[in-house]
Design a protein around this motif. Structure first.
Motif, PDB file in Angstrom:
ATOM      1  N   GLU A 225       0.812  -1.213   0.000  1.00  0.00           N
ATOM      2  CA  GLU A 225       0.000   0.000   0.000  1.00  0.00           C
ATOM      3  C   GLU A 225       0.846   1.264   0.000  1.00  0.00           C
ATOM      4  OE1 GLU A 225      -2.130  -3.389   1.908  1.00  0.00           O
ATOM      5  OE2 GLU A 225      -0.198  -2.412   2.208  1.00  0.00           O
ATOM      6  N   ILE A 226       2.029   1.180   0.568  1.00  0.00           N
ATOM      7  CA  ILE A 226       2.922   2.341   0.623  1.00  0.00           C
ATOM      8  C   ILE A 226       3.373   2.739  -0.780  1.00  0.00           C
ATOM      9  CG2 ILE A 226       5.288   3.007   1.253  1.00  0.00           C
ATOM     10  CD1 ILE A 226       4.759   1.899   4.016  1.00  0.00           C
ATOM     11  N   PHE A 227       3.745   1.750  -1.596  1.00  0.00           N
ATOM     12  CA  PHE A 227       4.194   2.055  -2.948  1.00  0.00           C
ATOM     13  C   PHE A 227       3.066   2.633  -3.788  1.00  0.00           C
ATOM     14  CE2 PHE A 227       7.297  -1.565  -2.083  1.00  0.00           C
ATOM     15  CZ  PHE A 227       8.305  -0.691  -1.710  1.00  0.00           C
ATOM     16  N   ALA A 228       1.867   2.113  -3.593  1.00  0.00           N
ATOM     17  CA  ALA A 228       0.725   2.623  -4.340  1.00  0.00           C
ATOM     18  C   ALA A 228       0.450   4.077  -3.981  1.00  0.00           C
ATOM     19  CB  ALA A 228      -0.508   1.766  -4.056  1.00  0.00           C
ATOM     20  N   ALA A 229       0.486   4.405  -2.699  1.00  0.00           N
ATOM     21  CA  ALA A 229       0.230   5.780  -2.257  1.00  0.00           C
ATOM     22  C   ALA A 229       1.350   6.713  -2.699  1.00  0.00           C
ATOM     23  CB  ALA A 229       0.073   5.827  -0.741  1.00  0.00           C
ATOM     24  N   GLY A 230       2.601   6.231  -2.616  1.00  0.00           N
ATOM     25  CA  GLY A 230       3.736   7.060  -3.003  1.00  0.00           C
ATOM     26  C   GLY A 230       3.765   7.381  -4.483  1.00  0.00           C
ATOM     27  N   SER A 231       3.054   6.593  -5.284  1.00  0.00           N
ATOM     28  CA  SER A 231       3.027   6.802  -6.734  1.00  0.00           C
ATOM     29  C   SER A 231       1.944   7.771  -7.173  1.00  0.00           C
ATOM     30  CB  SER A 231       2.819   5.457  -7.443  1.00  0.00           C
ATOM     31  OG  SER A 231       3.858   4.543  -7.131  1.00  0.00           O
ATOM     32  N   LEU A 232       1.141   8.249  -6.248  1.00  0.00           N
ATOM     33  CA  LEU A 232       0.066   9.172  -6.605  1.00  0.00           C
ATOM     34  C   LEU A 232       0.639  10.493  -7.107  1.00  0.00           C
ATOM     35  CD1 LEU A 232      -2.351   8.602  -3.582  1.00  0.00           C
ATOM     36  CD2 LEU A 232      -2.671   7.800  -5.944  1.00  0.00           C
ATOM     37  N   GLU A 233       0.067  11.028  -8.161  1.00  0.00           N
ATOM     38  CA  GLU A 233       0.549  12.288  -8.727  1.00  0.00           C
ATOM     39  C   GLU A 233       0.435  13.419  -7.711  1.00  0.00           C
ATOM     40  OE1 GLU A 233       2.436  14.536 -11.547  1.00  0.00           O
ATOM     41  OE2 GLU A 233       2.030  12.372 -11.575  1.00  0.00           O
ATOM     42  N   THR A 234      -0.574  13.346  -6.834  1.00  0.00           N
ATOM     43  CA  THR A 234      -0.744  14.384  -5.815  1.00  0.00           C
ATOM     44  C   THR A 234       0.444  14.426  -4.871  1.00  0.00           C
ATOM     45  OG1 THR A 234      -3.127  13.997  -5.910  1.00  0.00           O
ATOM     46  CG2 THR A 234      -2.305  15.281  -4.060  1.00  0.00           C
ATOM     47  N   VAL A 235       0.965  13.249  -4.516  1.00  0.00           N
ATOM     48  CA  VAL A 235       2.128  13.187  -3.624  1.00  0.00           C
ATOM     49  C   VAL A 235       3.337  13.833  -4.295  1.00  0.00           C
ATOM     50  CG1 VAL A 235       3.765  11.639  -2.485  1.00  0.00           C
ATOM     51  CG2 VAL A 235       1.308  11.161  -2.380  1.00  0.00           C
ATOM     52  N   LYS A 236       3.518  13.547  -5.587  1.00  0.00           N
ATOM     53  CA  LYS A 236       4.638  14.136  -6.322  1.00  0.00           C
ATOM     54  C   LYS A 236       4.515  15.656  -6.367  1.00  0.00           C
ATOM     55  CE  LYS A 236       6.945  14.010 -10.831  1.00  0.00           C
ATOM     56  NZ  LYS A 236       6.996  13.327 -12.139  1.00  0.00           N
ATOM     57  N   THR A 237       3.326  16.147  -6.645  1.00  0.00           N
ATOM     58  CA  THR A 237       3.106  17.598  -6.700  1.00  0.00           C
ATOM     59  C   THR A 237       3.375  18.239  -5.354  1.00  0.00           C
ATOM     60  OG1 THR A 237       1.432  17.311  -8.426  1.00  0.00           O
ATOM     61  CG2 THR A 237       1.407  19.392  -7.209  1.00  0.00           C
ATOM     62  N   MET A 238       2.911  17.603  -4.288  1.00  0.00           N
ATOM     63  CA  MET A 238       3.124  18.149  -2.944  1.00  0.00           C
ATOM     64  C   MET A 238       4.602  18.114  -2.560  1.00  0.00           C
ATOM     65  SD  MET A 238      -0.163  16.537  -0.943  1.00  0.00           S
ATOM     66  CE  MET A 238       0.277  17.286   0.624  1.00  0.00           C
TER      67      MET A 238
END
Length: 535
Positions: A225-238
């Motif tokens: 689940e960590i890898f899935a969440a870390g791959s979210l575009e929102t996380v990258k933008t933040m």
């Protein structure tokens, strides 16, 4: 080649997610007992009624049987600055004013995901941070949290990882696990967030980097689940917009320290790439001219090859020949320079329009602006990137390394100075074939354990021989300290020419002559210089 024994590999690492041997309880050192006693007496004597808890990494490391110097103390009924004022006054009275030093307050900065005010000080020689237990809530139209003093459970759930959410209660001497998973995850080698990963990462996107760093450091298994969440575009933008470059650089520096401390450093960077975050970390300048469109992939290949090489040879070619050169082990700075040079190697020629539209180095931009490292870091990485290809060309042209040209080798080493072995290692790393692995190489994979093939080992041994030739046959150690036999004024007088810019080329040629004539005298050098012409 088959008959040659390779150097002994590094001590065998535990399997990913392997069960840990936890201490049944935390044993305090005499220093810690004294420090905790002063904290408790401050609460008692000042009638504060505070329950004090050591939190985070100190508790984790103590349970794993490791020593930890930095101690974070969480308070249940006041802010860190309030308690610190009582502490400084009380300890100053009973221990003297010198017991506490470096007292300061780090203020909150929600825009940079710094939500807790922290009192920081050095107490009895130990760095201590004082913070309140934290709870937060959000307005519907804002990502900036409203912070209040929380309960131990509320605080534990807002931390980055369950293994970092364990408390040691100073008042009772008990270890407390308010997430209900911290102790079992620590014992079973699991990396997990207390809340859903997306919630944890939105709170502070830098936690994505921390998560994979801790996984590599302890060789723990990361829940999917960590890898899935870390791959979210929102996380990258933040991560790109909300987190300061200084905080990102500090976290990457800790990842790269693995090269010095003996834990993995390539796999965390690979995982950043897998989650589409590496470009946000490197943050190349606009309009950078990039010849290698696969620069991140190829840079990561270099990093994996370096990790593999370090596993067998502790970074230094001398170990291939069983030469126990303890003094050659990487320092923290050297580890950072060599790993940075490896991953940025494909960008070594890249330029971009800098200030006043003058061409500027992309590598320098990444190191200085994107990661906020120092001028020294930039200079040392540039030195490695300039000289490693020169070493590779030199060895290729020589064919047999016994025929290495003393002059050409010496001139390269004058640029590398004491880092010449690291430059030679980088040259080798770039020539070894990429490790075969899935593009989505995860932290669980261990390509660095793969033995060298005959061809690979032959190349490694060739570079090991080159190192020995440089040191024992060409006698070029400390060549960077070689001084010209004739100074500038001597050269100008011999050539009968006014001093000017031409002297740089003249003195450079003189050094080359000295390298070709290691036993040459001042008189011989003078006679040679008279025959030279410099524009």
């Amino acid at each position: 080649v088959k008959a040659i024994t390779m150097a002994e590999p590094a001590p065998k690492k535990q399997k990913v997610g392997q069960q840990q041997q936890l201490r049944a309880s935390i044993t305090l050192t005499e220093e810690e007992k004294h420090l905790f006693s002063l904290l408790l007496k401050t609460s008692e004597e000042c009638a504060l009624g505070t329950t004090l808890r050591a939190v985070g990494g100190w508790v984790r490391d103590k349970l794993l049987g490791r020593e930890s110097k930095d101690i974070d103390i969480a308070l249940d009924n006041m802010y860190g600055s309030e308690f610190a004022e009582h502490l400084v006054k009380y300890v100053g009275e009973v221990e003297g004013p010198t017991c506490i030093s470096g007292y300061g307050i780090i203020r909150t900065n929600p825009e940079q995901s710094k939500h807790l005010e922290t009192a920081t000080l050095n107490m009895c020689g130990v760095p201590v941070d004082l913070v309140n237990l934290r709870c937060e809530s959000y307005q519907e139209d804002s990502r900036i949290p409203q912070i209040r003093i929380g309960t131990p459970t509320e605080d534990a759930l807002r931390r980055d990882l369950t293994i970092n959410a364990l408390f040691y209660n100073l008042n009772t001497g008990a270890v407390e696990d308010f997430t209900g998973q911290g102790l079992s995850d620590l014992e079973n080698g699991i990396i997990r967030t207390p809340l859903p990963p997306q919630t944890t990462f939105f709170d502070d996107p830098l936690r994505v980097l921390r998560t994979i760093r801790f996984a590599a450091r302890f060789n723990f298994k990361v829940v999917p689940e960590i890898f899935a969440a870390g791959s979210l575009e929102t996380v990258k933008t933040m991560l790109h917009k909300k987190i300061s470059r200084e905080r990102i650089g500090k976290e990457i520096a800790l990842v790269l320290e693995g090269a010095e401390k003996g834990y993995r450093f390539a796999s965390p960077m690979q995982q950043l790439f897998n989650m589409n975050l590496l470009d946000a970390v490197l943050d190349l300048p606009p309009k950078a001219a990039i010849e290698d469109s696969q620069y991140m992939v190829n840079g990561l290949h270099n990093l994996h090859k370096l990790e593999r090489f370090s596993f067998f040879h502790v970074f230094h070619l001398s170990f291939v020949r069983h030469v126990a050169l303890e003094k050659l082990k990487l320092s923290k700075d050297e580890a950072r320079w060599l790993t940075l040079a490896s991953i940025l190697y494909p960008l070594r020629s890249s330029m971009y329009p800098g200030p006043k539209k003058r061409p500027a180095s992309t590598v320098t931009h990444v190191i200085m602006n994107s990661l906020k490292f120092t001028n020294k870091d930039s200079a040392e990485v540039a030195r490695l990137l300039e000289t490693a290809p020169s070493f590779a060309d030199l060895i290729a042209q020589a064919g047999d390394v016994q025929n290495l040209c003393r002059c050409a080798t010496g001139m390269i080493m004058r640029k590398t100075a004491v880092a010449w072995r690291h430059s030679l290692t980088l040259a080798l790393i770039t020539l070894l074939p990429a490790l075969e692995h899935d593009d989505k190489l995860c932290l669980d994979a261990q390509p660095y354990r793969k033995p060298y093939s005959e061809d690979e080992l032959s190349l490694v041994l060739k570079y090991a021989d080159a190192e020995q030739v440089i040191e024992n046959k060409l006698h070029l150690l400390n060549v960077w300290d070689l001084k010209p036999l004739l100074n500038g004024k001597d050269v100008a007088r011999l050539i009968d020419k006014p001093e000017g810019r031409w002297m740089t080329a003249a003195l450079d040629s003189e050094i080359r002559w000295q390298l070709e004539h290691p036993d040459g005298t001042v008189a011989e050098c003078s006679e040679w210089m008279k025959t030279q012409q410099f524009a």
